[in-house]
Design a protein around this motif. Structure first.
Motif, PDB file in Angstrom:
ATOM      1  N   LEU A 152       0.971  -1.127   0.045  1.00 46.57           N
ATOM      2  CA  LEU A 152      -0.134   0.002  -0.025  1.00 46.57           C
ATOM      3  C   LEU A 152       0.761   1.326  -0.135  1.00 46.57           C
ATOM      4  CD1 LEU A 152      -2.486  -1.032   2.896  1.00 46.57           C
ATOM      5  CD2 LEU A 152      -3.061  -0.964   0.385  1.00 46.57           C
ATOM      6  N   PRO A 153       0.338   2.668  -0.457  1.00 54.53           N
ATOM      7  CA  PRO A 153       1.068   3.633  -0.455  1.00 54.53           C
ATOM      8  C   PRO A 153       1.221   3.860   1.206  1.00 54.53           C
ATOM      9  CG  PRO A 153      -0.678   3.979  -1.850  1.00 54.53           C
ATOM     10  CD  PRO A 153      -1.063   2.659  -1.341  1.00 54.53           C
ATOM     11  N   GLU A 154       2.464   4.530   1.520  1.00 54.35           N
ATOM     12  CA  GLU A 154       2.639   4.919   2.895  1.00 54.35           C
ATOM     13  C   GLU A 154       1.565   5.891   3.486  1.00 54.35           C
ATOM     14  OE1 GLU A 154       6.275   6.496   5.976  1.00 54.35           O
ATOM     15  OE2 GLU A 154       6.489   6.287   3.619  1.00 54.35           O
ATOM     16  N   GLY A 155       1.169   6.602   2.503  1.00 54.10           N
ATOM     17  CA  GLY A 155       0.076   7.693   3.006  1.00 54.10           C
ATOM     18  C   GLY A 155      -1.183   7.142   3.336  1.00 54.10           C
ATOM     19  N   THR A 156      -1.465   5.903   2.695  1.00 53.23           N
ATOM     20  CA  THR A 156      -2.660   4.884   3.136  1.00 53.23           C
ATOM     21  C   THR A 156      -2.637   4.400   4.323  1.00 53.23           C
ATOM     22  OG1 THR A 156      -3.213   4.760   0.629  1.00 53.23           O
ATOM     23  CG2 THR A 156      -4.062   3.126   2.228  1.00 53.23           C
ATOM     24  N   VAL A 157      -1.483   3.876   4.534  1.00 48.63           N
ATOM     25  CA  VAL A 157      -0.985   3.151   5.938  1.00 48.63           C
ATOM     26  C   VAL A 157      -1.130   4.205   6.956  1.00 48.63           C
ATOM     27  CG1 VAL A 157       0.699   1.852   7.290  1.00 48.63           C
ATOM     28  CG2 VAL A 157       0.114   1.470   4.897  1.00 48.63           C
ATOM     29  N   LYS A 158      -0.594   5.348   6.755  1.00 48.41           N
ATOM     30  CA  LYS A 158      -0.724   6.460   7.966  1.00 48.41           C
ATOM     31  C   LYS A 158      -2.042   6.806   8.152  1.00 48.41           C
ATOM     32  CE  LYS A 158       3.856   8.507   7.137  1.00 48.41           C
ATOM     33  NZ  LYS A 158       4.568   9.658   7.130  1.00 48.41           N
ATOM     34  N   SER A 159      -2.811   6.833   7.293  1.00 48.04           N
ATOM     35  CA  SER A 159      -4.548   7.258   7.289  1.00 48.04           C
ATOM     36  C   SER A 159      -5.069   5.910   8.055  1.00 48.04           C
ATOM     37  CB  SER A 159      -5.171   7.313   6.008  1.00 48.04           C
ATOM     38  OG  SER A 159      -6.450   7.384   6.134  1.00 48.04           O
ATOM     39  N   HIS A 160      -4.800   4.767   7.742  1.00 50.19           N
ATOM     40  CA  HIS A 160      -5.316   3.562   8.557  1.00 50.19           C
ATOM     41  C   HIS A 160      -5.068   3.655  10.168  1.00 50.19           C
ATOM     42  CE1 HIS A 160      -7.213   1.631   5.325  1.00 50.19           C
ATOM     43  NE2 HIS A 160      -6.088   1.177   4.622  1.00 50.19           N
ATOM     44  N   ILE A 161      -3.660   4.066  10.288  1.00 52.70           N
ATOM     45  CA  ILE A 161      -3.295   4.188  11.722  1.00 52.70           C
ATOM     46  C   ILE A 161      -3.958   5.236  12.447  1.00 52.70           C
ATOM     47  CG2 ILE A 161      -1.271   4.718  12.893  1.00 52.70           C
ATOM     48  CD1 ILE A 161       0.416   2.890  10.963  1.00 52.70           C
ATOM     49  N   SER A 162      -4.039   6.389  11.603  1.00 54.83           N
ATOM     50  CA  SER A 162      -4.543   7.600  12.150  1.00 54.83           C
ATOM     51  C   SER A 162      -6.093   7.293  12.682  1.00 54.83           C
ATOM     52  CB  SER A 162      -4.294   8.634  11.370  1.00 54.83           C
ATOM     53  OG  SER A 162      -4.941   9.879  11.990  1.00 54.83           O
ATOM     54  N   ARG A 163      -6.642   6.811  11.635  1.00 54.03           N
ATOM     55  CA  ARG A 163      -8.227   6.602  11.944  1.00 54.03           C
ATOM     56  C   ARG A 163      -8.494   5.593  12.855  1.00 54.03           C
ATOM     57  NH1 ARG A 163      -9.106   6.460   5.620  1.00 54.03           N
ATOM     58  NH2 ARG A 163      -9.586   8.713   5.291  1.00 54.03           N
ATOM     59  N   GLY A 164      -7.506   4.558  13.062  1.00 55.47           N
ATOM     60  CA  GLY A 164      -7.811   3.552  13.835  1.00 55.47           C
ATOM     61  C   GLY A 164      -7.414   3.818  15.428  1.00 55.47           C
ATOM     62  N   LEU A 165      -6.256   4.407  15.572  1.00 55.86           N
ATOM     63  CA  LEU A 165      -5.956   5.282  16.850  1.00 55.86           C
ATOM     64  C   LEU A 165      -7.185   6.318  17.317  1.00 55.86           C
ATOM     65  CD1 LEU A 165      -2.042   5.750  16.417  1.00 55.86           C
ATOM     66  CD2 LEU A 165      -3.439   4.000  17.681  1.00 55.86           C
ATOM     67  N   ALA A 166      -7.735   6.776  16.380  1.00 54.94           N
ATOM     68  CA  ALA A 166      -8.659   7.909  16.661  1.00 54.94           C
ATOM     69  C   ALA A 166      -9.985   6.974  17.321  1.00 54.94           C
ATOM     70  CB  ALA A 166      -9.108   8.667  15.437  1.00 54.94           C
ATOM     71  N   ARG A 167     -10.301   5.889  16.624  1.00 53.78           N
ATOM     72  CA  ARG A 167     -11.419   5.127  16.938  1.00 53.78           C
ATOM     73  C   ARG A 167     -11.103   4.503  18.282  1.00 53.78           C
ATOM     74  NH1 ARG A 167     -14.280   1.685  12.455  1.00 53.78           N
ATOM     75  NH2 ARG A 167     -16.244   2.457  12.933  1.00 53.78           N
ATOM     76  N   LEU A 168      -9.995   4.135  18.728  1.00 51.94           N
ATOM     77  CA  LEU A 168      -9.630   3.355  19.737  1.00 51.94           C
ATOM     78  C   LEU A 168      -9.640   4.435  20.855  1.00 51.94           C
ATOM     79  CD1 LEU A 168      -6.697   1.136  18.735  1.00 51.94           C
ATOM     80  CD2 LEU A 168      -8.800   0.388  19.405  1.00 51.94           C
ATOM     81  N   ARG A 169      -9.152   5.662  20.791  1.00 52.89           N
ATOM     82  CA  ARG A 169      -9.188   6.487  21.658  1.00 52.89           C
ATOM     83  C   ARG A 169     -10.726   6.883  22.197  1.00 52.89           C
ATOM     84  NH1 ARG A 169      -5.620   9.259  18.297  1.00 52.89           N
ATOM     85  NH2 ARG A 169      -3.154   8.880  19.341  1.00 52.89           N
ATOM     86  N   LYS A 170     -11.485   6.989  21.093  1.00 50.91           N
ATOM     87  CA  LYS A 170     -13.136   7.073  21.323  1.00 50.91           C
ATOM     88  C   LYS A 170     -13.523   6.028  22.116  1.00 50.91           C
ATOM     89  CE  LYS A 170     -17.364   7.913  19.060  1.00 50.91           C
ATOM     90  NZ  LYS A 170     -18.117   8.220  17.598  1.00 50.91           N
ATOM     91  N   ASP A 171     -13.232   4.808  21.647  1.00 46.60           N
ATOM     92  CA  ASP A 171     -13.887   3.542  22.303  1.00 46.60           C
ATOM     93  C   ASP A 171     -13.363   3.138  23.649  1.00 46.60           C
ATOM     94  OD1 ASP A 171     -15.305   2.706  20.334  1.00 46.60           O
ATOM     95  OD2 ASP A 171     -14.212   1.045  19.725  1.00 46.60           O
ATOM     96  N   LEU A 172     -12.256   3.815  24.122  1.00 41.23           N
ATOM     97  CA  LEU A 172     -11.545   3.700  25.395  1.00 41.23           C
ATOM     98  C   LEU A 172     -11.700   4.870  26.020  1.00 41.23           C
ATOM     99  CD1 LEU A 172      -8.526   1.755  24.118  1.00 41.23           C
ATOM    100  CD2 LEU A 172     -10.210   0.552  25.404  1.00 41.23           C
ATOM    101  N   GLY A 173     -12.380   5.868  25.516  1.00 41.46           N
ATOM    102  CA  GLY A 173     -12.548   7.181  26.439  1.00 41.46           C
ATOM    103  C   GLY A 173     -11.505   7.943  26.884  1.00 41.46           C
ATOM    104  N   THR A 174     -10.479   7.890  26.101  1.00 41.78           N
ATOM    105  CA  THR A 174      -9.350   8.616  26.309  1.00 41.78           C
ATOM    106  C   THR A 174      -9.206   9.779  25.220  1.00 41.78           C
ATOM    107  OG1 THR A 174      -7.782   7.153  24.719  1.00 41.78           O
ATOM    108  CG2 THR A 174      -8.086   6.622  27.156  1.00 41.78           C
ATOM    109  N   PRO A 175      -8.662  10.983  25.763  1.00 39.76           N
ATOM    110  CA  PRO A 175      -8.306  11.879  24.728  1.00 39.76           C
ATOM    111  C   PRO A 175      -7.459  11.793  23.377  1.00 39.76           C
ATOM    112  CG  PRO A 175      -7.599  12.532  27.040  1.00 39.76           C
ATOM    113  CD  PRO A 175      -7.989  11.166  26.955  1.00 39.76           C
TER     114      PRO A 175
END
Length: 175
Positions: A152-175
């Protein structure tokens, strides 16, 4: 590197194992097997597949124990081996692409105030986000290494990581 509670560090045990001490390697296995299985399940492997891949990773680690330089924990080194084996298994099964379209269990019945543990939160991520987050934060891969591994393009990977971490923060109730 700090020694473990039993007083023997991973590099010392690995050095002994490289010299033929199978008991030293058995201690490394005992310390790391459960965490390795959990790591593979967090990446998306079914429990039986995670068990098989964990064993395969440890066999590979045993065969290549002389390659372990002791620059980090043995567990991190063996997680990288397991991650590579898991990626190969996904490619062989032709499953890398469909991961992106994983069902959105996240949206249905999710109470915003409910706190989820990390495993449950990771399971709710779309497959490619879970894989990218796990490879970076669980196995220590860089986004460039993940991009190369997944094709995959590196930008796509960074996007997956960013979105995944944002969703984890939301699910786990962390800022």
């Amino acid at each position: 590197m700090q020694p473990s509670p039993d007083g023997v560090s991973d590099p010392v045990l690995a050095s002994r194992a490289a010299a033929g001490d199978t008991g030293a390697f058995a201690i490394l296995v005992q310390r790391n097997l459960a965490g390795l299985r959990s790591f593979l399940r967090r990446m998306g492997a079914a429990p039986d597949v995670a068990d098989d891949l964990a064993q395969d990773a440890l066999v590979t680690a045993f065969e290549r124990i002389g390659d372990y330089r002791g620059e980090g924990a043995f567990g991190g080194w063996v997680r990288k081996i397991a991650a590579r084996l898991y990626l190969r298994a996904l490619r062989a099964a032709g499953r890398l692409e469909p991961l992106e379209t994983a069902p959105e269990a996240y949206a249905s019945g999710h109470d915003a105030g409910q706190r989820l543990d990390l495993d449950a939160a990771l399971e709710r991520l779309p497959g490619m986000q879970r894989l990218c987050v796990s490879l970076q934060h669980g196995a220590g891969y860089t986004s460039a290494e993940i991009a190369l591994s997944l094709g995959l393009p590196e930008g796509t990977v960074k996007s997956h990581i960013s979105r995944g971490l944002a969703r984890l923060r939301k699910d786990l109730g962390t800022p």
